[in-house]
Design a protein around this motif. Structure first.
Motif, PDB file in Angstrom:
ATOM      1  N   ALA A 103     -21.432  47.057  -3.368  1.00 29.39           N
ATOM      2  CA  ALA A 103     -22.676  46.296  -3.210  1.00 29.39           C
ATOM      3  C   ALA A 103     -22.472  44.839  -3.613  1.00 29.39           C
ATOM      4  CB  ALA A 103     -23.786  46.928  -4.042  1.00 29.39           C
ATOM      5  N   ALA A 104     -21.720  44.615  -4.691  1.00 30.96           N
ATOM      6  CA  ALA A 104     -21.477  43.254  -5.160  1.00 30.96           C
ATOM      7  C   ALA A 104     -20.672  42.463  -4.136  1.00 30.96           C
ATOM      8  CB  ALA A 104     -20.760  43.277  -6.501  1.00 30.96           C
ATOM      9  N   LEU A 105     -19.625  43.055  -3.603  1.00 31.55           N
ATOM     10  CA  LEU A 105     -18.805  42.360  -2.612  1.00 31.55           C
ATOM     11  C   LEU A 105     -19.620  42.018  -1.377  1.00 31.55           C
ATOM     12  CD1 LEU A 105     -15.417  44.310  -2.785  1.00 31.55           C
ATOM     13  CD2 LEU A 105     -15.909  42.026  -3.689  1.00 31.55           C
ATOM     14  N   LYS A 106     -20.448  42.960  -0.938  1.00 37.09           N
ATOM     15  CA  LYS A 106     -21.270  42.736   0.258  1.00 37.09           C
ATOM     16  C   LYS A 106     -22.244  41.584   0.051  1.00 37.09           C
ATOM     17  CE  LYS A 106     -24.490  45.144   3.359  1.00 37.09           C
ATOM     18  NZ  LYS A 106     -25.173  46.451   3.640  1.00 37.09           N
ATOM     19  N   ALA A 107     -22.807  41.494  -1.163  1.00 38.19           N
ATOM     20  CA  ALA A 107     -23.831  40.489  -1.451  1.00 38.19           C
ATOM     21  C   ALA A 107     -23.260  39.164  -1.935  1.00 38.19           C
ATOM     22  CB  ALA A 107     -24.796  41.032  -2.496  1.00 38.19           C
ATOM     23  N   GLY A 108     -21.982  39.162  -2.284  1.00 39.27           N
ATOM     24  CA  GLY A 108     -21.396  37.960  -2.874  1.00 39.27           C
ATOM     25  C   GLY A 108     -21.777  37.776  -4.328  1.00 39.27           C
ATOM     26  N   ALA A 109     -22.125  38.881  -5.000  1.00 39.52           N
ATOM     27  CA  ALA A 109     -22.477  38.815  -6.420  1.00 39.52           C
ATOM     28  C   ALA A 109     -21.212  38.829  -7.268  1.00 39.52           C
ATOM     29  CB  ALA A 109     -23.368  39.996  -6.802  1.00 39.52           C
ATOM     30  N   SER A 110     -21.231  38.107  -8.371  1.00 38.00           N
ATOM     31  CA  SER A 110     -20.080  38.046  -9.261  1.00 38.00           C
ATOM     32  C   SER A 110     -20.064  39.247 -10.191  1.00 38.00           C
ATOM     33  CB  SER A 110     -20.119  36.760 -10.084  1.00 38.00           C
ATOM     34  OG  SER A 110     -19.984  35.634  -9.247  1.00 38.00           O
ATOM     35  N   MET A 111     -18.867  39.706 -10.522  1.00 40.56           N
ATOM     36  CA  MET A 111     -18.696  40.875 -11.384  1.00 40.56           C
ATOM     37  C   MET A 111     -17.873  40.529 -12.613  1.00 40.56           C
ATOM     38  SD  MET A 111     -17.860  43.888  -8.588  1.00 40.56           S
ATOM     39  CE  MET A 111     -16.877  42.834  -7.497  1.00 40.56           C
ATOM     40  N   VAL A 112     -18.037  41.336 -13.648  1.00 40.83           N
ATOM     41  CA  VAL A 112     -17.169  41.325 -14.821  1.00 40.83           C
ATOM     42  C   VAL A 112     -16.800  42.772 -15.139  1.00 40.83           C
ATOM     43  CG1 VAL A 112     -17.991  39.188 -15.882  1.00 40.83           C
ATOM     44  CG2 VAL A 112     -19.198  41.335 -16.355  1.00 40.83           C
ATOM     45  N   ILE A 113     -15.683  42.944 -15.850  1.00 40.40           N
ATOM     46  CA  ILE A 113     -15.326  44.269 -16.344  1.00 40.40           C
ATOM     47  C   ILE A 113     -15.511  44.285 -17.849  1.00 40.40           C
ATOM     48  CG2 ILE A 113     -12.856  43.671 -16.392  1.00 40.40           C
ATOM     49  CD1 ILE A 113     -12.410  46.782 -15.920  1.00 40.40           C
ATOM     50  N   ASP A 114     -16.230  45.296 -18.343  1.00 40.63           N
ATOM     51  CA  ASP A 114     -16.505  45.467 -19.760  1.00 40.63           C
ATOM     52  C   ASP A 114     -16.223  46.906 -20.158  1.00 40.63           C
ATOM     53  OD1 ASP A 114     -17.477  42.822 -20.156  1.00 40.63           O
ATOM     54  OD2 ASP A 114     -19.436  43.395 -19.371  1.00 40.63           O
ATOM     55  N   THR A 115     -16.175  47.140 -21.475  1.00 41.77           N
ATOM     56  CA  THR A 115     -15.888  48.485 -21.958  1.00 41.77           C
ATOM     57  C   THR A 115     -17.100  49.234 -22.482  1.00 41.77           C
ATOM     58  OG1 THR A 115     -15.383  47.672 -24.169  1.00 41.77           O
ATOM     59  CG2 THR A 115     -13.537  47.863 -22.603  1.00 41.77           C
ATOM     60  N   ASP A 116     -18.161  48.508 -22.907  1.00 40.67           N
ATOM     61  CA  ASP A 116     -19.280  49.174 -23.580  1.00 40.67           C
ATOM     62  C   ASP A 116     -18.730  49.953 -24.789  1.00 40.67           C
ATOM     63  OD1 ASP A 116     -21.769  50.212 -24.186  1.00 40.67           O
ATOM     64  OD2 ASP A 116     -22.011  51.311 -22.310  1.00 40.67           O
ATOM     65  N   THR A 117     -17.880  49.278 -25.557  1.00 41.09           N
ATOM     66  CA  THR A 117     -17.204  49.917 -26.686  1.00 41.09           C
ATOM     67  C   THR A 117     -18.189  50.340 -27.772  1.00 41.09           C
ATOM     68  OG1 THR A 117     -15.010  48.964 -26.405  1.00 41.09           O
ATOM     69  CG2 THR A 117     -15.719  49.357 -28.674  1.00 41.09           C
ATOM     70  N   HIS A 118     -17.997  51.567 -28.268  1.00 42.60           N
ATOM     71  CA  HIS A 118     -18.754  52.077 -29.409  1.00 42.60           C
ATOM     72  C   HIS A 118     -17.839  52.456 -30.564  1.00 42.60           C
ATOM     73  CE1 HIS A 118     -21.876  52.309 -26.353  1.00 42.60           C
ATOM     74  NE2 HIS A 118     -22.763  52.580 -27.287  1.00 42.60           N
ATOM     75  N   ASP A 119     -16.595  52.824 -30.270  1.00 44.97           N
ATOM     76  CA  ASP A 119     -15.618  53.123 -31.314  1.00 44.97           C
ATOM     77  C   ASP A 119     -14.268  52.560 -30.892  1.00 44.97           C
ATOM     78  OD1 ASP A 119     -13.967  55.196 -29.924  1.00 44.97           O
ATOM     79  OD2 ASP A 119     -15.828  56.332 -29.988  1.00 44.97           O
ATOM     80  N   PRO A 120     -13.310  52.475 -31.821  1.00 51.93           N
ATOM     81  CA  PRO A 120     -12.046  51.792 -31.511  1.00 51.93           C
ATOM     82  C   PRO A 120     -11.326  52.317 -30.279  1.00 51.93           C
ATOM     83  CG  PRO A 120     -12.195  52.230 -33.864  1.00 51.93           C
ATOM     84  CD  PRO A 120     -13.355  52.938 -33.228  1.00 51.93           C
ATOM     85  N   GLY A 121     -11.444  53.610 -30.027  1.00 47.20           N
ATOM     86  CA  GLY A 121     -10.766  54.188 -28.880  1.00 47.20           C
ATOM     87  C   GLY A 121     -11.301  53.734 -27.540  1.00 47.20           C
ATOM     88  N   ASP A 122     -12.454  53.073 -27.543  1.00 48.24           N
ATOM     89  CA  ASP A 122     -13.036  52.589 -26.288  1.00 48.24           C
ATOM     90  C   ASP A 122     -12.437  51.263 -25.835  1.00 48.24           C
ATOM     91  OD1 ASP A 122     -14.797  54.756 -26.232  1.00 48.24           O
ATOM     92  OD2 ASP A 122     -16.375  53.657 -27.288  1.00 48.24           O
ATOM     93  N   LEU A 123     -11.811  50.529 -26.750  1.00 50.15           N
ATOM     94  CA  LEU A 123     -11.205  49.256 -26.381  1.00 50.15           C
ATOM     95  C   LEU A 123     -10.044  49.480 -25.414  1.00 50.15           C
ATOM     96  CD1 LEU A 123     -11.134  47.616 -29.909  1.00 50.15           C
ATOM     97  CD2 LEU A 123     -12.568  46.869 -27.986  1.00 50.15           C
TER      98      LEU A 123
END
Length: 214
Positions: A160-180
């Protein structure tokens, strides 16, 4: 690598801000957003404290600590108010907990967040083409997430983002160290979403541009 979405024990994370920042630095991250879950009951408690510790950590760390908030299950009618309040208290990144398919987020949350011009719409689930186009017009970043469950719709969000030309980021939504995660794993998440290999560099450039604007 820049990750703008992580939680301390001010909400449901397990680490204090200083430890989370240090672990992220050791993982090779260059910037980390501290974005605990908030609504109109606690924004005024969380944001000033995260701002204060971010200021102190940024005096001595190579990692940039970015103070913020994630408006979570906030009724759509209150999102603009919560966004304005968080920013007035010093939040540099305002995230809204989008309409993930694994939680009963109120319908209309995605649109309300985009209309409020928040910074990042996290895990927006089955975002519509119209909403993605509005995100592009309003400069709202759409999140590709490494978080289990929320990541189920990464492919849809990316398309959907590519189709619309919307910018994206990648995040982890980290809650504990293993999520990094490190760059190598981030690239796997992006590939798993069906996005081109170059999308990692583009997402990191989007995150850097966000941090340097204003």
């Amino acid at each position: 690598m820049i990750d703008l979405h992580a939680h301390t024990f001010f909400s449901d994370g397990v680490l204090v801000a200083s430890e989370l920042a240090r672990r992220a630095e050791a993982k090779g991250l260059t910037a980390l957003g501290l974005t605990d879950h908030g609504d109109l009951s606690n924004i005024d408690f969380i944001v000033p404290r995260i701002v204060a510790v971010a200021d102190k950590l940024n005096e001595v760390m190579g990692l940039e600590v970015v103070p913020g908030i994630e408006l979570t299950h906030v009724p759509p009618a209150h999102i603009a108010e919560g966004t304005a309040l968080a920013r007035s208290l010093g939040a540099r990144v305002v995230i809204v907990h989008g309409e993930t398919v694994v939680e009963p987020v109120a319908p209309g949350t995605n649109r309300a967040a985009i209309e409020a011009k928040v910074d990042i719409l996290a895990h927006p689930g089955l975002i519509t083409d119209e909403e993605a186009a509005l995100a592009a017009a309003n400069g709202v970043l759409l999140e590709i997430t490494a978080r289990g469950g929320h990541s189920l719709t990464n492919g849809h969000v990316g398309k959907a983002a590519l189709k619309a030309g919307a910018s994206m980021v990648i995040d982890t939504d980290t809650h504990d160290p293993g999520d990094l995660i490190d760059e190598a794993f981030a690239r796997k998440v992006i590939a798993g979403a069906g996005l081109p290999e170059s999308a990692f560099e583009t997402m990191q450039a989007n995150a850097r541009a966000f941090l340097t604007r204003g």
